[in-house]
Scaffold this motif. Structure first.
Motif, PDB file in Angstrom:
ATOM      1  N   PRO A  71       0.835  -1.205   0.000  1.00 41.31           N
ATOM      2  CA  PRO A  71       0.000   0.000   0.000  1.00 41.31           C
ATOM      3  C   PRO A  71       0.873   1.259   0.000  1.00 41.31           C
ATOM      4  CG  PRO A  71       0.104  -0.924   2.201  1.00 41.31           C
ATOM      5  CD  PRO A  71       0.810  -1.887   1.307  1.00 41.31           C
ATOM      6  N   PRO A  72       0.361   2.383  -0.485  1.00 38.16           N
ATOM      7  CA  PRO A  72       1.138   3.635  -0.447  1.00 38.16           C
ATOM      8  C   PRO A  72       1.347   4.103   0.989  1.00 38.16           C
ATOM      9  CG  PRO A  72      -1.118   4.045  -1.147  1.00 38.16           C
ATOM     10  CD  PRO A  72      -0.955   2.553  -1.104  1.00 38.16           C
ATOM     11  N   ALA A  73       2.275   4.990   1.171  1.00 39.35           N
ATOM     12  CA  ALA A  73       2.632   5.460   2.513  1.00 39.35           C
ATOM     13  C   ALA A  73       1.443   6.095   3.222  1.00 39.35           C
ATOM     14  CB  ALA A  73       3.804   6.440   2.423  1.00 39.35           C
ATOM     15  N   GLN A  74       0.614   6.789   2.509  1.00 41.10           N
ATOM     16  CA  GLN A  74      -0.533   7.482   3.105  1.00 41.10           C
ATOM     17  C   GLN A  74      -1.837   6.743   2.822  1.00 41.10           C
ATOM     18  OE1 GLN A  74      -0.025  10.147   5.067  1.00 41.10           O
ATOM     19  NE2 GLN A  74       2.170   9.806   4.677  1.00 41.10           N
ATOM     20  N   SER A  75      -1.801   5.393   2.872  1.00 38.10           N
ATOM     21  CA  SER A  75      -2.974   4.605   2.486  1.00 38.10           C
ATOM     22  C   SER A  75      -4.173   4.862   3.398  1.00 38.10           C
ATOM     23  CB  SER A  75      -2.619   3.116   2.478  1.00 38.10           C
ATOM     24  OG  SER A  75      -2.121   2.727   3.754  1.00 38.10           O
ATOM     25  N   LEU A  76      -3.950   4.998   4.712  1.00 35.62           N
ATOM     26  CA  LEU A  76      -5.079   5.236   5.619  1.00 35.62           C
ATOM     27  C   LEU A  76      -5.732   6.585   5.355  1.00 35.62           C
ATOM     28  CD1 LEU A  76      -3.807   3.774   9.020  1.00 35.62           C
ATOM     29  CD2 LEU A  76      -5.692   2.950   7.621  1.00 35.62           C
ATOM     30  N   ALA A  77      -4.906   7.585   5.110  1.00 29.67           N
ATOM     31  CA  ALA A  77      -5.456   8.909   4.804  1.00 29.67           C
ATOM     32  C   ALA A  77      -6.236   8.869   3.490  1.00 29.67           C
ATOM     33  CB  ALA A  77      -4.328   9.941   4.728  1.00 29.67           C
ATOM     34  N   ALA A  78      -5.685   8.140   2.479  1.00 28.15           N
ATOM     35  CA  ALA A  78      -6.387   8.023   1.208  1.00 28.15           C
ATOM     36  C   ALA A  78      -7.705   7.283   1.376  1.00 28.15           C
ATOM     37  CB  ALA A  78      -5.496   7.304   0.198  1.00 28.15           C
ATOM     38  N   LEU A  79      -7.688   6.231   2.201  1.00 29.22           N
ATOM     39  CA  LEU A  79      -8.923   5.481   2.461  1.00 29.22           C
ATOM     40  C   LEU A  79      -9.991   6.380   3.048  1.00 29.22           C
ATOM     41  CD1 LEU A  79     -10.553   2.827   2.823  1.00 29.22           C
ATOM     42  CD2 LEU A  79      -9.396   2.544   5.023  1.00 29.22           C
ATOM     43  N   ARG A  80      -9.623   7.195   4.030  1.00 27.35           N
ATOM     44  CA  ARG A  80     -10.601   8.096   4.658  1.00 27.35           C
ATOM     45  C   ARG A  80     -11.131   9.102   3.641  1.00 27.35           C
ATOM     46  NH1 ARG A  80      -6.391   8.235   8.758  1.00 27.35           N
ATOM     47  NH2 ARG A  80      -6.930   6.777  10.447  1.00 27.35           N
ATOM     48  N   THR A  81     -10.261   9.554   2.747  1.00 28.50           N
ATOM     49  CA  THR A  81     -10.708  10.504   1.725  1.00 28.50           C
ATOM     50  C   THR A  81     -11.734   9.868   0.792  1.00 28.50           C
ATOM     51  OG1 THR A  81      -8.588  11.672   1.782  1.00 28.50           O
ATOM     52  CG2 THR A  81      -9.943  11.963  -0.190  1.00 28.50           C
ATOM     53  N   TYR A  82     -11.425   8.659   0.323  1.00 28.29           N
ATOM     54  CA  TYR A  82     -12.361   7.964  -0.570  1.00 28.29           C
ATOM     55  C   TYR A  82     -13.681   7.675   0.147  1.00 28.29           C
ATOM     56  CZ  TYR A  82      -8.318   7.165  -3.618  1.00 28.29           C
ATOM     57  OH  TYR A  82      -7.231   7.328  -4.430  1.00 28.29           O
ATOM     58  N   ALA A  83     -13.594   7.287   1.423  1.00 30.33           N
ATOM     59  CA  ALA A  83     -14.812   7.008   2.185  1.00 30.33           C
ATOM     60  C   ALA A  83     -15.649   8.264   2.342  1.00 30.33           C
ATOM     61  CB  ALA A  83     -14.455   6.419   3.540  1.00 30.33           C
ATOM     62  N   SER A  84     -15.001   9.386   2.588  1.00 28.44           N
ATOM     63  CA  SER A  84     -15.730  10.652   2.740  1.00 28.44           C
ATOM     64  C   SER A  84     -16.443  11.020   1.444  1.00 28.44           C
ATOM     65  CB  SER A  84     -14.745  11.756   3.141  1.00 28.44           C
ATOM     66  OG  SER A  84     -15.396  12.996   3.199  1.00 28.44           O
ATOM     67  N   ARG A  85     -15.772  10.825   0.312  1.00 26.78           N
ATOM     68  CA  ARG A  85     -16.400  11.137  -0.976  1.00 26.78           C
ATOM     69  C   ARG A  85     -17.579  10.203  -1.250  1.00 26.78           C
ATOM     70  NH1 ARG A  85     -10.765  11.733  -4.457  1.00 26.78           N
ATOM     71  NH2 ARG A  85     -10.087  13.743  -3.548  1.00 26.78           N
ATOM     72  N   LEU A  86     -17.432   8.911  -0.909  1.00 26.80           N
ATOM     73  CA  LEU A  86     -18.547   7.982  -1.118  1.00 26.80           C
ATOM     74  C   LEU A  86     -19.725   8.341  -0.228  1.00 26.80           C
ATOM     75  CD1 LEU A  86     -16.873   4.450  -1.476  1.00 26.80           C
ATOM     76  CD2 LEU A  86     -18.165   5.705  -3.212  1.00 26.80           C
ATOM     77  N   ARG A  87     -19.441   8.717   1.022  1.00 28.61           N
ATOM     78  CA  ARG A  87     -20.531   9.089   1.935  1.00 28.61           C
ATOM     79  C   ARG A  87     -21.286  10.302   1.394  1.00 28.61           C
ATOM     80  NH1 ARG A  87     -17.820   9.302   6.450  1.00 28.61           N
ATOM     81  NH2 ARG A  87     -18.517   7.317   7.348  1.00 28.61           N
ATOM     82  N   LYS A  88     -20.545  11.232   0.821  1.00 28.57           N
ATOM     83  CA  LYS A  88     -21.190  12.423   0.250  1.00 28.57           C
ATOM     84  C   LYS A  88     -22.048  12.054  -0.953  1.00 28.57           C
ATOM     85  CE  LYS A  88     -20.083  17.080  -1.408  1.00 28.57           C
ATOM     86  NZ  LYS A  88     -18.983  18.056  -1.688  1.00 28.57           N
ATOM     87  N   ALA A  89     -21.559  11.086  -1.774  1.00 28.34           N
ATOM     88  CA  ALA A  89     -22.304  10.700  -2.969  1.00 28.34           C
ATOM     89  C   ALA A  89     -23.515   9.829  -2.641  1.00 28.34           C
ATOM     90  CB  ALA A  89     -21.381   9.954  -3.931  1.00 28.34           C
ATOM     91  N   LEU A  90     -23.359   8.941  -1.643  1.00 28.52           N
ATOM     92  CA  LEU A  90     -24.406   7.956  -1.362  1.00 28.52           C
ATOM     93  C   LEU A  90     -25.324   8.356  -0.227  1.00 28.52           C
ATOM     94  CD1 LEU A  90     -22.214   4.707  -1.604  1.00 28.52           C
ATOM     95  CD2 LEU A  90     -23.615   5.755  -3.404  1.00 28.52           C
ATOM     96  N   GLY A  91     -24.815   9.203   0.656  1.00 27.65           N
ATOM     97  CA  GLY A  91     -25.622   9.604   1.807  1.00 27.65           C
ATOM     98  C   GLY A  91     -25.044   9.058   3.098  1.00 27.65           C
ATOM     99  N   THR A  92     -25.191   9.789   4.160  1.00 29.44           N
ATOM    100  CA  THR A  92     -24.608   9.393   5.449  1.00 29.44           C
ATOM    101  C   THR A  92     -25.276   8.147   6.017  1.00 29.44           C
ATOM    102  OG1 THR A  92     -26.102  10.941   6.573  1.00 29.44           O
ATOM    103  CG2 THR A  92     -23.893  11.746   6.011  1.00 29.44           C
ATOM    104  N   ASP A  93     -26.524   7.887   5.644  1.00 35.63           N
ATOM    105  CA  ASP A  93     -27.205   6.694   6.149  1.00 35.63           C
ATOM    106  C   ASP A  93     -26.697   5.418   5.469  1.00 35.63           C
ATOM    107  OD1 ASP A  93     -28.706   8.243   7.816  1.00 35.63           O
ATOM    108  OD2 ASP A  93     -30.430   8.353   6.465  1.00 35.63           O
ATOM    109  N   ALA A  94     -26.099   5.566   4.281  1.00 32.65           N
ATOM    110  CA  ALA A  94     -25.652   4.387   3.529  1.00 32.65           C
ATOM    111  C   ALA A  94     -24.281   3.913   3.997  1.00 32.65           C
ATOM    112  CB  ALA A  94     -25.626   4.687   2.038  1.00 32.65           C
ATOM    113  N   LEU A  95     -23.317   4.814   4.062  1.00 31.12           N
ATOM    114  CA  LEU A  95     -21.957   4.447   4.453  1.00 31.12           C
ATOM    115  C   LEU A  95     -21.729   4.887   5.892  1.00 31.12           C
ATOM    116  CD1 LEU A  95     -19.250   3.242   3.641  1.00 31.12           C
ATOM    117  CD2 LEU A  95     -18.549   5.507   2.839  1.00 31.12           C
ATOM    118  N   VAL A  96     -21.504   3.925   6.779  1.00 35.85           N
ATOM    119  CA  VAL A  96     -21.371   4.224   8.203  1.00 35.85           C
ATOM    120  C   VAL A  96     -20.021   3.730   8.700  1.00 35.85           C
ATOM    121  CG1 VAL A  96     -23.856   4.097   8.604  1.00 35.85           C
ATOM    122  CG2 VAL A  96     -22.464   2.051   8.893  1.00 35.85           C
ATOM    123  N   SER A  97     -19.510   4.395   9.738  1.00 36.37           N
ATOM    124  CA  SER A  97     -18.288   3.953  10.397  1.00 36.37           C
ATOM    125  C   SER A  97     -18.635   2.849  11.377  1.00 36.37           C
ATOM    126  CB  SER A  97     -17.619   5.122  11.130  1.00 36.37           C
ATOM    127  OG  SER A  97     -17.274   6.147  10.216  1.00 36.37           O
TER     128      SER A  97
END
Length: 629
Positions: A71-97
């Motif tokens: 994985p890249p050095a900043q993989s966790l940060a990248a994961l959180r970024t992608y998750a945030s974008r998906l939550r915005k696209a799909l809705g907060t009720d769909a993607l949960v922590s």
């Protein structure tokens, strides 16, 4: 339903607000509007969450799914970024922590893969109920959800692994639909489709089997046999193996012009099953099943103990080719009415060909459990299996079990059910009843040969028939093989076959034959020390030998020789006609001798009879005659 190839969403009554597809490009819709799924890595995250079917994944698991070992050095940060974008696209009720990671909450029917599983389960229920036309339509509906390569364009090892799995699921559904085509009599159309499919998937034996059946039912027997020969040549050249048992049995049925195989009549639910949704998985009985009256009666008596609120377990053991499966299937078919809630069949295999977990999954599907509800853990599957059978009377036939460890997870927990096992080893356990199956009697052997070869062609050659079955060692598999070869040579008489078998000029019952392939599989399944002993004992000249004889040729102490001999007896590759005495079946012994000739004599010029060089004088003296031990 998911979108069409043009990207326009398909209509669905009461469609959920969010819908997803993975059986093609990874896409998402909110109502009728397609939602952007972002970059390839963002789609990889979405795919990993979708395939978890609502279960949570840790951040580490998602990083591994998206990038693998590096994985890249900043993989966790990248994961959180992608998750945030998906939550915005799909809705907060769909993607949960959840649980240090994320989970995607899916409404029922929101994922195309889930819909496919439901359609497949419904199709299987229709098939088991005998409604093959409905089953075919449902299988076709499931296949319509594929829109190209699954997870196409999604990077990462997780997607690569599941891409293979989803393609395998598609092929299994396609095979099921083609099998339904054959059941409803559409064999000519199926033959064309199967010809193209086998060219794309040349090593897939199930497709080859369906093609052979379709050609045979279309009146193209020679082409069906040519498909088998092409398959055998390909498997031998590419993988160094022979076709599987199913394909070999189909080949023999086509050679014999089996009228049952030629029938393509859609069965009615009433004739096949006493009620809707009742599994009836037993294989068809052997058309030329002969004799075994006492063995059938004994097995019936054991299995019918289920009437008295017991759960009997009957074990049929014996050497390869002795007819264990044929007998078990015949008895199970006889008792179908006694087990009105279903008859199930599972093949295990001594080499772990099918694990108990896979067999359990198939049994659960047969009773309507969807793939999403089948646990991953084998113990949990076994518990669900036992729960499923509560209040039911079911017969379970488990073929070619290696040991009781394979069998225990598959046992029902319900009194009133029954289990019938076949195994090369005499399995024992709580409540098991063992039937050690021997070769056929002389009269049964003659009856079997004449039945397969044709009674008109064998009339007037009683002495030659006796010579043939004697050369076959009264082994059912060998007799059927010899009879089939004879039936395929209309200019021969039985005396011609008997002469070839007796003077050793024929290889039909030896190397390259079906008998040899069965023995080779059994030999390869042995642990190394026992496999070596099996070959070396083939050097013995005496048909019946003692522990001391075996120790001499194996060059081991008597105690170790006895352990190895008893292990071979346990594997049904060696007989024990009397305490301390051992013997190969003639065909098994011939195979062992041929293997011994291949590897050559051991150093020191080991003897082929009693006594051996390199043994202590006292031991050699004990092997001087057949009366020892």
């Amino acid at each position: 339903m998911m979108s069409s190839a043009s990207g326009e969403p398909r209509s669905r009554t009461a469609a959920p607000s969010l819908r997803f597809s993975v059986l093609g490009p990874v896409r998402a819709w909110r109502d009728d509007e397609q939602v952007s799924t972002g970059s390839p890595q963002q789609r990889a995250l979405l795919a990993a969450l979708l395939l978890q079917r609502g279960r949570s994944s840790t951040a580490a698991e998602l990083v591994d799914a998206m990038w693998g070992q590096e994985p890249p050095a900043q993989s966790l940060a990248a994961l959180r970024t992608y998750a945030s974008r998906l939550r915005k696209a799909l809705g907060t009720d769909a993607l949960v922590s959840a649980a240090g990671g994320y989970a995607l909450r899916l409404p029922p029917g929101a994922l195309d893969l889930q819909v496919v599983d439901e359609l497949g389960a419904s199709a299987e229920k229709s098939r088991l109920a005998g409604d093959m036309r409905s089953a075919r339509a449902l299988f076709q509906q499931a296949l319509a959800h594929w829109e190209g390569e699954p997870l196409s364009g999604v990077p990462g090892p997780f997607a690569a692994t599941h891409r293979v799995r989803l393609e395998e699921k598609r092929l299994q559904l396609l095979e099921a639909r083609l099998e339904a085509d054959l059941e409803i009599g559409d064999h000519r159309t199926a033959a064309g489709e199967l010809t193209a499919l086998t060219a794309v998937h040349p090593l897939r034996e199930r497709l080859r089997s369906l093609l052979m059946t379709a050609l045979y039912r279309s009146g193209r027997q020679a082409e069906a046999l040519a498909v088998y020969e092409d398959t055998r040549r390909l498997l031998t050249d590419e993988l160094g193996v022979e076709p599987g048992a199913e394909l070999q049995q189909l080949h023999q049925r086509i050679l014999q012009a089996d009228p049952v195989l030629a029938a393509a009549v859609e069965p009615s639910a009433a004739r096949r099953h006493p009620g809707p949704g009742v599994p009836g998985q037993l294989p068809a009985p052997v058309a030329d099943f002969t004799g075994r009256a006492q063995e059938r009666a004994r097995l019936r008596q054991t299995l019918l103990e289920a009437r008295r609120d017991r759960m009997p377990v009957a074990v049929v053991s014996g050497l390869p080719g002795v007819g264990k499966t044929a007998l078990a299937v015949r008895v199970a078919q006889d008792l179908r009415a006694e087990f009105p809630d279903g008859q199930l069949y599972g093949r295990l295999g001594p080499d772990g060909a099918r694990s108990p977990g896979r067999v359990l999954a198939g049994f659960l599907r047969a009773f309507g459990t969807s793939d999403s509800d089948i646990p991953d853990d084998v113990e949990e599957r076994a518990a669900l299996w036992r729960s499923t059978l509560v209040g039911r009377r079911v017969l379970v036939l488990l073929d070619d079990a290696a040991d009781m460890e394979q069998v225990v997870p598959l046992l029902p927990g319900e009194a009133g059910c029954a289990v019938l096992l076949t195994s090369r080893s005499p399995l024992s356990g709580a409540g098991t009843r063992l039937l050690a199956l021997d070769v056929l009697t002389h009269e049964e052997s003659v009856d079997l040969f004449t039945s397969v070869a044709g009674r008109e062609r064998t009339a007037g050659e009683a002495a030659a028939v006796r010579d043939v079955v004697r050369a076959c060692g009264h082994l059912p598999l060998a007799i059927c093989l010899a009879a089939s070869r004879f039936a395929a040579r209309p200019s021969w008489n039985v005396a011609d076959l008997a002469s070839l078998l007796q003077d050793g000029r024929s290889t039909e019952l030896r190397m390259g034959s079906l008998v040899e392939r069965v023995l080779r599989t059994a030999h390869r399944a042995l642990p190394p020390a026992e496999a070596h002993a099996f070959v070396q004992l083939g050097r013995l000249a005496d048909p019946v030998f003692s522990v001391e004889h075996g120790a001499a040729v194996l060059r081991v102490p008597d105690e170790e020789a006895e352990r190895l001999l008893e292990a071979l007896v346990h594997s049904s590759l060696l007989g024990s006609p009397a305490p301390g005495r051992y013997a190969y079946h003639p065909l098994v012994g011939r195979y062992a001798r041929e293997l011994a000739e291949r590897v050559g004599r051991p150093e020191g010029g080991g003897q082929t009879g009693a006594g051996a060089e390199g043994r202590p004088a006292s031991s050699a003296a004990r092997t001087s005659g057949p009366s020892s031990r």
